[in-house]
Design an enzyme around this catalytic site. Structure first.
Site, PDB file in Angstrom:
ATOM      1  N   ASP A 198       0.871  -1.169   0.000  1.00 39.64           N
ATOM      2  CA  ASP A 198       0.000   0.000   0.000  1.00 39.64           C
ATOM      3  C   ASP A 198       0.915   1.227   0.000  1.00 39.64           C
ATOM      4  O   ASP A 198       1.530   1.551   1.012  1.00 39.64           O
ATOM      5  CB  ASP A 198      -0.882  -0.043   1.253  1.00 39.64           C
ATOM      6  CG  ASP A 198      -1.666   1.252   1.464  1.00 39.64           C
ATOM      7  OD1 ASP A 198      -1.423   2.236   0.733  1.00 39.64           O
ATOM      8  OD2 ASP A 198      -2.508   1.273   2.374  1.00 39.64           O
ATOM      9  N   GLN A 201       0.908   6.494   1.106  1.00 44.44           N
ATOM     10  CA  GLN A 201       1.643   7.557   1.803  1.00 44.44           C
ATOM     11  C   GLN A 201       3.118   7.607   1.418  1.00 44.44           C
ATOM     12  O   GLN A 201       3.891   8.360   2.021  1.00 44.44           O
ATOM     13  CB  GLN A 201       1.518   7.374   3.327  1.00 44.44           C
ATOM     14  CG  GLN A 201       0.102   7.439   3.849  1.00 44.44           C
ATOM     15  CD  GLN A 201      -0.530   8.834   3.740  1.00 44.44           C
ATOM     16  OE1 GLN A 201       0.141   9.830   3.458  1.00 44.44           O
ATOM     17  NE2 GLN A 201      -1.833   8.914   3.959  1.00 44.44           N
ATOM     18  N   LYS A 224      -3.345  12.234  -3.184  1.00 46.27           N
ATOM     19  CA  LYS A 224      -2.395  12.530  -2.097  1.00 46.27           C
ATOM     20  C   LYS A 224      -1.063  13.018  -2.651  1.00 46.27           C
ATOM     21  O   LYS A 224      -0.138  13.310  -1.898  1.00 46.27           O
ATOM     22  CB  LYS A 224      -2.170  11.278  -1.246  1.00 46.27           C
ATOM     23  CG  LYS A 224      -3.424  10.833  -0.477  1.00 46.27           C
ATOM     24  CD  LYS A 224      -3.099   9.666   0.421  1.00 46.27           C
ATOM     25  CE  LYS A 224      -4.314   8.902   0.872  1.00 46.27           C
ATOM     26  NZ  LYS A 224      -5.118   9.586   1.882  1.00 46.27           N
ATOM     27  N   CYS A 361      -8.834   5.823   9.953  1.00 42.44           N
ATOM     28  CA  CYS A 361      -9.084   4.559   9.226  1.00 42.44           C
ATOM     29  C   CYS A 361      -8.067   3.491   9.616  1.00 42.44           C
ATOM     30  O   CYS A 361      -7.587   2.736   8.767  1.00 42.44           O
ATOM     31  CB  CYS A 361      -9.079   4.755   7.722  1.00 42.44           C
ATOM     32  SG  CYS A 361     -10.326   5.893   7.156  1.00 42.44           S
TER      33      CYS A 361
HETATM   34  N1  7TS Z   1      -3.720   3.489   2.563  1.00 42.04           N
HETATM   35  C1  7TS Z   1      -3.164   4.446   3.311  1.00 42.04           C
HETATM   36  C2  7TS Z   1      -1.863   4.197   3.983  1.00 42.04           C
HETATM   37  C3  7TS Z   1      -3.824   5.675   3.442  1.00 42.04           C
HETATM   38  O1  7TS Z   1      -3.273   6.623   4.196  1.00 42.04           O
HETATM   39  C4  7TS Z   1      -5.059   5.880   2.788  1.00 42.04           C
HETATM   40  C5  7TS Z   1      -5.853   7.140   2.960  1.00 42.04           C
HETATM   41  C6  7TS Z   1      -5.560   4.853   1.993  1.00 42.04           C
HETATM   42  C7  7TS Z   1      -4.864   3.665   1.909  1.00 42.04           C
HETATM   43  C8  7TS Z   1      -6.822   4.993   1.225  1.00 42.04           C
HETATM   44  O2  7TS Z   1      -6.658   5.831   0.136  1.00 42.04           O
HETATM   45  P1  7TS Z   1      -7.886   6.215  -0.800  1.00 42.04           P
HETATM   46  O3  7TS Z   1      -7.324   7.281  -1.691  1.00 42.04           O
HETATM   47  O4  7TS Z   1      -8.278   4.996  -1.539  1.00 42.04           O
HETATM   48  O5  7TS Z   1      -8.963   6.723   0.108  1.00 42.04           O
HETATM   49  N2  7TS Z   1      -5.562   7.810   4.154  1.00 42.04           N
HETATM   50  C9  7TS Z   1      -6.226   8.842   4.687  1.00 42.04           C
HETATM   51  C10 7TS Z   1      -5.807   9.467   5.866  1.00 42.04           C
HETATM   52  O6  7TS Z   1      -4.807   9.152   6.489  1.00 42.04           O
HETATM   53  N3  7TS Z   1      -6.650  10.442   6.161  1.00 42.04           N
HETATM   54  O7  7TS Z   1      -7.613  10.469   5.246  1.00 42.04           O
HETATM   55  C11 7TS Z   1      -7.360   9.482   4.314  1.00 42.04           C
END
Ligand code: 7TS
Length: 406
Positions: A198, A201, A224, A361
């Site tokens: 994943d 980040q 992001k 989350c």
């Molecule tokens: N994995 C990690 C490590 C994340 O930080 C996030 C979103 C996701 C997966 C999911 O990403 P998405 O674009 O599919 O939603 N993290 C966060 C957060 O830390 N605060 O809001 C969203």
């Protein structure tokens, strides 16, 4: 370009919130967007909006070239071997769900194991819980050290010859931990398992090379990393993607459709059913151009400096607990004794400072930390030390306010 000049490329940053200059410290939730990304999306809709891979008309060809050009930019950005390995998705969540639904259900059996960690985001937990439930496999957790890091010896202990999938985040959205994904991939492969990383980040903040990591799958989100929402990427090794069945069926992903049977397009299009996220991909391509122009090494170094400065400054506040290791990515998660993190975020908002409060989350990680929620300040290339000073002084005020009230 210094940080002041760089900030001028992000129009949203130049505003007052609640009468104070905006201090945006929530980039781990979503980053702000530079003008070049906003303009790339605007240009697409103003000048060559058309569907892709269909007609031969001029606008359609232009849109297809831009969409596929963005795929090539992604390939280069993460060091993948070919564009066949780059699948556009809606984001990290959709990318991991694709691997779970396709590779997971086809390759995991009763008695097998799926290994994850306690620090995962829900989007790298629940898809695996579902695969385990549907197949009769066991979900196992790699334990964490007290500082929120992973020991390779614990990975060795947890991953066995029954493990089929190891799914781990590259960088924690709560602890800032940078996981040794390359070494974890080696351990997984030694045991015959595939590795899903994943990268939500990591890709925005540091140079990532999927071939160097030797991961089997890598997932990340455009929003992001200065790109728009609604676009993300699944990288997968060609050898594995070739064997996998699509999970969405319909237009765009087929080669031939008969009355009772159909065949799929080749990679990567067999996984992109329906009209794709054209503007999103073009915006992501522009975001990659922007990040490469600034330089990922510069971004990583800038954020490292900010995180270390924030750790130093925040540790001067009595009763403030910081979670996670000293060596970390650009974010700091904390709690103040006796003040709920939602109250912290509300008081900070009144000062124009945007931070996130909640479980981020990551409820299993909250349980491991023995808290229900935390506050989090997360940094990006446009943040400054002065903004961290503003955070620290607002937190001192918050503390005084609540000690006076209670
Ligand atoms: N994995 C990690 C490590 C994340 O930080 C996030 C979103 C996701 C997966 C999911 O990403 P998405 O674009 O599919 O939603 N993290 C966060 C957060 O830390 N605060 O809001 C969203």
């Amino acid at each position: 370009m210094n940080v002041k000049e760089l900030r001028q490329l992000f129009p949203i940053l130049d505003q007052q919130v609640n009468g104070k200059p905006l201090v945006y410290l929530d980039s781990a939730a979503t980053s702000q967007k530079p003008l070049s990304v906003i303009e790339a999306i605007d240009n697409y809709y103003r000048q060559y909006n058309s569907n892709v891979h269909r007609g031969v008309h001029t606008l359609g060809t232009k849109a297809t070239d831009a969409y596929e050009g963005a795929r090539e930019k992604v390939r280069r950005f993460i060091g993948a071997a070919s564009i066949e390995e780059i699948i556009f998705t809606r984001g990290t969540t959709t990318a991991i769900n694709l691997v779970a639904a396709s590779y997971g259900r086809a390759n995991v059996r009763e008695g097998d194991e799926i290994v994850i960690t306690y620090m995962e985001h829900h989007s790298n937990i629940i898809p695996w819980q579902q695969v385990a439930r549907q197949t009769g496999a066991t979900l196992k957790y790699i334990p964490l050290q007290p500082d929120g890091t992973i020991r390779l010896a614990d990975v060795e202990q947890t991953v066995t010859s029954n493990t089929k999938i190891v799914a781990v985040m590259h960088v924690s959205n709560v602890l800032g931990t940078i996981n040794p994904v390359k070494e974890i991939a080696q351990i997984a492969h030694k045991n015959g398992a595939v590795v899903v990383v994943d990268g939500a980040q990591s890709t925005p903040h540091m140079k990532v090379n999927v071939q160097d990591i030797d991961c089997d799958f890598y997932a990340f989100s455009g929003h992001k990393m200065c790109g728009p929402t609604g676009i993300g990427v699944l990288y997968g090794k060609k050898r594995l993607l070739e064997q996998m069945e699509p999970v969405e069926f319909g237009g765009e992903m087929i080669d031939f459709v008969g009355l009772y049977e159909s065949t799929w397009k080749e990679l990567p299009w067999k996984f992109e059913g329906g009209t794709p996220i054209i503007a999103g991909a073009i915006g992501l391509g522009a975001a990659i151009d922007f990040l490469e122009q600034i330089g990922l090494d510069y971004i990583a170094e800038h954020e490292h400096r900010l995180a270390q400065y924030a750790l130093e400054q925040l540790s001067t506040i009595d009763g403030l607990t910081i979670y996670g290791p000293k060596e970390r990515a650009g974010l700091v998660t904390f709690n103040i004794d006796g003040v709920h993190p939602h109250d912290v975020a509300t008081v900070l908002d009144a000062e124009g400072i945007a931070v996130r409060a909640g479980h981020h989350c990551a409820q299993p990680l909250m349980k491991w930390l023995n808290v229900t929620a935390t506050a989090r300040a997360s940094f990006y290339l446009y943040n400054t030390e002065e903004e961290i000073d503003a955070l620290v002084s607002a937190l001192k005020k918050t503390k005084e306010y609540f000690s006076y009230v209670f």
